[in-house]
Design a protein around this motif. Sequence first.
Motif, PDB file in Angstrom:
ATOM      1  N   LEU A  36       0.695  -1.260   0.368  1.00  9.18           N
ATOM      2  CA  LEU A  36       0.457  -0.093  -0.092  1.00  9.18           C
ATOM      3  C   LEU A  36       0.804   1.315   0.188  1.00  9.18           C
ATOM      4  N   TRP A  73      -1.520   0.819  -4.460  1.00  8.98           N
ATOM      5  CA  TRP A  73      -0.784  -0.490  -4.611  1.00  8.98           C
ATOM      6  C   TRP A  73      -0.138  -0.521  -5.684  1.00  8.98           C
ATOM      7  N   GLU A  75      -6.402  -2.714  -6.693  1.00  3.45           N
ATOM      8  CA  GLU A  75      -7.769  -3.015  -6.302  1.00  3.45           C
ATOM      9  C   GLU A  75      -8.369  -4.359  -6.137  1.00  3.45           C
ATOM     10  N   GLY A  90       2.068  -3.913   3.783  1.00  2.00           N
ATOM     11  CA  GLY A  90       1.574  -5.103   2.781  1.00  2.00           C
ATOM     12  C   GLY A  90       1.663  -6.086   2.736  1.00  2.00           C
TER      13      GLY A  90
END
Length: 137
Positions: free
Chosen positions: A19, A29, A84, A130
């Motif tokens: 992230l 991301w 995402e 992450g």
Amino acid sequence: MKKDLPENIVEDVSIAIVLERESPGEKVWHVYLINEKMTPIKNVMVSSKGYGVKDGKDVKTSILRHFIGDIDSGDYARIEAIDEQVFGLTNEYWLSYYVNGTIYDKKYIFLPESIIDENLTKIPVLNKPGVLIGGNN
């Protein structure tokens, strides 16, 4: 024959989905390759793809190929941005690189729904949250 080839085991090389930043409207991301070895890795190549079932239909993303080049010991390189919307799919990264003229390769798989807030940890070297898959497991 295949049984005669040496088994070149990948260790101390990880892939992390990180992230980068977060705002009220979006999360950004990126996917990183982290070299935790005491030696550089050379001619690094990564291919990525996603696949699975979404809304009851089989889905496949395009296969992307990334030539990263060389990564020094203890360093990292960004592979790609990731949306995402593909976190519900299986995200696969196939890594190839050389150390001292010997080729190594390994497949890293992030399972569907594994990239969630509950699974976030602090990623070494990047110091960001992450999900990490290490090269020695």
